[in-house]
Structures are given as C-alpha cells and as structure tokens.
Motif scaffolding. Structure first.
Motif, PDB file in Angstrom:
ATOM      1  N   SER A   4     -53.825  48.300 118.837  1.00 59.26           N
ATOM      2  CA  SER A   4     -53.141  47.840 117.619  1.00 59.26           C
ATOM      3  C   SER A   4     -51.650  48.190 117.615  1.00 59.26           C
ATOM      4  CB  SER A   4     -53.822  48.427 116.375  1.00 59.26           C
ATOM      5  OG  SER A   4     -53.770  49.841 116.390  1.00 59.26           O
ATOM      6  N   GLY A   5     -51.230  49.062 118.521  1.00 62.23           N
ATOM      7  CA  GLY A   5     -49.803  49.378 118.631  1.00 62.23           C
ATOM      8  C   GLY A   5     -49.370  50.661 117.961  1.00 62.23           C
ATOM      9  N   LYS A   6     -50.332  51.531 117.634  1.00 66.74           N
ATOM     10  CA  LYS A   6     -49.948  52.776 116.948  1.00 66.74           C
ATOM     11  C   LYS A   6     -49.173  53.721 117.863  1.00 66.74           C
ATOM     12  CE  LYS A   6     -54.700  54.468 117.588  1.00 66.74           C
ATOM     13  NZ  LYS A   6     -55.174  53.221 118.244  1.00 66.74           N
ATOM     14  N   THR A   7     -49.588  53.829 119.124  1.00 66.63           N
ATOM     15  CA  THR A   7     -48.859  54.682 120.064  1.00 66.63           C
ATOM     16  C   THR A   7     -47.470  54.129 120.346  1.00 66.63           C
ATOM     17  OG1 THR A   7     -50.930  55.437 121.074  1.00 66.63           O
ATOM     18  CG2 THR A   7     -48.925  55.751 122.356  1.00 66.63           C
ATOM     19  N   ASN A   8     -47.330  52.792 120.275  1.00 67.00           N
ATOM     20  CA  ASN A   8     -46.020  52.173 120.471  1.00 67.00           C
ATOM     21  C   ASN A   8     -44.997  52.707 119.474  1.00 67.00           C
ATOM     22  OD1 ASN A   8     -47.368  48.828 121.155  1.00 67.00           O
ATOM     23  ND2 ASN A   8     -47.445  50.704 122.356  1.00 67.00           N
ATOM     24  N   ILE A   9     -45.441  52.967 118.253  1.00 66.72           N
ATOM     25  CA  ILE A   9     -44.534  53.474 117.217  1.00 66.72           C
ATOM     26  C   ILE A   9     -44.084  54.892 117.564  1.00 66.72           C
ATOM     27  CG2 ILE A   9     -44.300  54.048 114.769  1.00 66.72           C
ATOM     28  CD1 ILE A   9     -46.341  51.811 114.193  1.00 66.72           C
ATOM     29  N   LEU A  10     -45.022  55.737 118.027  1.00 66.70           N
ATOM     30  CA  LEU A  10     -44.642  57.077 118.472  1.00 66.70           C
ATOM     31  C   LEU A  10     -43.636  56.999 119.611  1.00 66.70           C
ATOM     32  CD1 LEU A  10     -47.884  59.281 118.574  1.00 66.70           C
ATOM     33  CD2 LEU A  10     -46.314  58.888 116.682  1.00 66.70           C
ATOM     34  N   GLU A  11     -43.878  56.063 120.527  1.00 65.84           N
ATOM     35  CA  GLU A  11     -42.976  55.934 121.672  1.00 65.84           C
ATOM     36  C   GLU A  11     -41.576  55.523 121.237  1.00 65.84           C
ATOM     37  OE1 GLU A  11     -43.282  54.772 126.231  1.00 65.84           O
ATOM     38  OE2 GLU A  11     -44.314  53.380 124.902  1.00 65.84           O
ATOM     39  N   ALA A  12     -41.493  54.646 120.245  1.00 64.38           N
ATOM     40  CA  ALA A  12     -40.186  54.231 119.722  1.00 64.38           C
ATOM     41  C   ALA A  12     -39.443  55.423 119.121  1.00 64.38           C
ATOM     42  CB  ALA A  12     -40.376  53.133 118.670  1.00 64.38           C
TER      43      ALA A  12
END
Length: 367
Positions: A34-42
């Motif tokens: 869903s892209g939750k880790t993507n937000i942490l990475e940003a």
C-alpha cells in the motif's frame, strides 16, 4: 525534532500524497504494497539525504515519472522551523534544499534533523557482516558528532589515496616514502574515529541495559569493540591509538605491498554484541535478534537526545511483527513522551495514545 508535513510527488508508489503526523506516536497502517514504507523512506531522505535500507535514488522514482520531489517541513523542540526539499530526475543529479538554499554537499544535512530508524532489514546490524555494524556506528555518530563526520569523510579520501599508491607500488624507496606520508595521515584520522566509536558503544550500552531490562528479557547484555590493530584498545588515549596504529602498519608493511591494499583501520573493525557473555549472532533466535535490535534503537534514541539536546524523530518499519502484545505495550511505553514516532503496520491497532492513519485513506484524500 518533529515532522510537521511531507508531500511526496512521483516517489515510489505515490504520484501525489501529503502526510501530516501528530507530535507523538503515529501508526501508518495498510496492506502490504500500500506504500506505507514509502512514506518512511521519503522522511528518511529529508533527514539523512538518502533512501531507507540503502535504496538508490533511481529505485525511488515512480515507474511512470521522470522525476520525484519531496517537500517537507520540520520543527525543533524550540519551535524553530526547517524546510527541506529533495528532488531527483533521470537526467539530473539529486538536489537538496534547506530553507530554500541548495546544499553544496549532502553531508551538510546530516545531524540537522536527528533521526533514528528501525527496519527488519537492519537485523543485519546484529547478525550480519562487520560492514553492517560499522555502518550503524558511522550513521549514529555522524548525526551526533560533527568532528566524527568530518574525520570519517577525510579518512575515506586518504584511504583511497593510500590504496591507490599500494596498488601501484613496486617496492622502491621513493614509493615507500610516499606511502609512509599517507600512513601517518591515515593513522591520525583512524585514532580519532576509533576513539569516538569506543566512547559511543560504551555510552550506548549504558542506555541499552535499562531498556533491555524494561522489555523483560533477563539476560545480561554486553558490547565490545574489536579492533583490526589486534590489541586491546578501549583504555588507550587517542594519541596512543595513533602510535599503535603506525607501529602496526610497519609490522604488516610487506603484507600490504603484496596484497596492494590497506589491511587495518576502522574500515575493518567490528562490534561484538553479547548476551550472558555469548555472542548474540551465534545463538539468538529471530525473535531475540529482533528484540535486541529494537532495544538498541530505543537506547540510541536516548543517546541521540542526550548528545544533541533534541528528541530525535523515530521511524519504525513493521515494528509489531514477531512481538507479543505485552512486549508491544512495553515498547510503546518507552516511546511515549520520547518525541515523535512514525510506525508502520499491516493493520490498525486500538492502543491508547497512538494516532492511527490509514495509508489508503491518506492516498485518497491527497488526490
């Protein structure tokens, strides 16, 4: 230090998303993919100038786009705001702007927004190669010690030059004199780095013990520094370390000329983690390794706060996996009041004091 808002454009899964967390514990939940880790990475990009889990810039670009942009705002514990923008395009270098001014070196961002991370991939810090533990020390110390970061960057440059000379050496006297000059420079920088690392792990252990006990694990933890000098170094002064390193370089001179590379120094050192005097990576279960790493990151959070005077931002990816309810509550208890935390999970958790955000709903509201 806290994140006020971050906007993602063409970053990983998100073509457009805005995220404004609360000041305390935040839970980003959603199904896998869903892209939750993507937000942490940003957020990681905007605090530490690079991707989470060693991701390359080009790997963070949305498949349909030619560029990505991260636009974030932070506030320190005094309320002073800091705006950070990170941009990357296929045909251009990555650029980072702080309060509208482009940074000449990405290292200028390190330490301005203290940040601690936890990720399952970081288990390699506990049970992986020495390189992973060196990276852990370097990342932590670079945020809390400006001299360390400067010495580390200089050490890498000197090491590269010395290795170049060793690779080209044929054993002539002039070549040896040139190498000796770089050996002295390398030894002075190495002594500073090793001295800082030893102080760091001893300080970290001081925080780690009480955290580990709070999690109810019982064993007696221990850390020690394993130096490539081949001697006991914790009791040496920085000057003594430099002298010992130069002496050791003389002893292995023929080996280095034969192998054409620098065979000792902080780039070859390691930390040993123990429980009840047994090396952790040799016997611990996956659950024990994970809990050990969580405890170490909680201890690091306390150390960074002490060293910088700022509560660091804490990013925790997939924290709850393999933790029972009781241990989850203990971890959250340690996080509560320690600053802003952003945690990812696959499902919503009904826990007092935790602000839950659905990634799917967040994505929909950002369209």
């Amino acid at each position: 230090m806290r994140l006020q808002e971050i906007k993602l454009t063409n970053f990983r899964k998100h073509t457009g998303l805005a995220f404004a967390p609360s000041d305390r514990i935040n839970l980003l939940y959603g199904m896998n993919g869903s892209g939750k880790t993507n937000i942490l990475e940003a957020v990681h990009y905007c605090t530490l100038a690079r991707g989470l889990n060693k991701s390359l810039d080009k790997e963070c670009l949305n498949f349909t786009a030619d560029y990505f942009l991260l636009d974030s705002s932070f506030a320190d514990d005094r309320g002073i705001e800091l705006a950070v923008k990170v941009s990357y395009a296929k045909n251009a270098e990555k650029k980072i702007f702080v309060n509208g001014e482009e940074l000449k070196k990405f290292s200028q961002l390190i330490g301005r927004i203290p940040c601690v991370t936890f990720s399952p991939m970081e288990l390699a810090v506990v049970n992986g190669s020495p390189q992973e533990r060196r990276r852990f020390m370097d990342n932590a110390l670079s945020q809390t010690n400006k001299r360390y970061l400067a010495d580390l960057l200089q050490y890498r440059r000197v090491l590269q030059q010395r290795n170049t000379l060793l690779a080209a050496a044929s054993g002539k006297g002039v070549e040896k004199e040139n190498i000796d000059v770089w050996t002295e420079k390398l030894s002075l920088l190495a002594a500073s780095i090793v001295s800082s690392r030893i102080g760091f792990i001893m300080q970290l252990l001081g925080y780690f013990g009480p955290v580990y006990e709070e999690l109810g694990l019982g064993e007696m933890p221990g850390f020690s520094y394993r130096s490539s000098i081949g001697r006991q170094v914790p009791d040496m002064t920085e000057d003594e370390l430099a002298v010992a390193m130069i002496h050791r370089f003389r002893e292995i001179e023929s080996q280095e000329l034969y192998r054409k590379q620098t065979l000792l120094g902080p780039h070859r050192d390691d930390i040993v983690f123990r429980l009840n005097d047994i090396e952790v990576k040799r016997y611990a279960s996956q659950g024990q390794l994970r809990t050990f790493l969580i405890a170490m990151k909680l201890a690091l959070q306390k150390l960074v706060r002490e060293a910088t005077g700022e509560k660091p931002l804490f990013l925790l990816d997939d924290l709850f996996s393999e933790l029972d309810r009781k241990r989850v509550e203990k971890v959250l208890g340690l996080l509560d009041g320690s600053g802003q935390s952003i945690i990812t999970a696959t499902s919503k958790k009904e826990i007092d004091g935790v602000h839950s955000i659905s990634v799917e709903e967040l994505a929909q509201s950002s369209i």
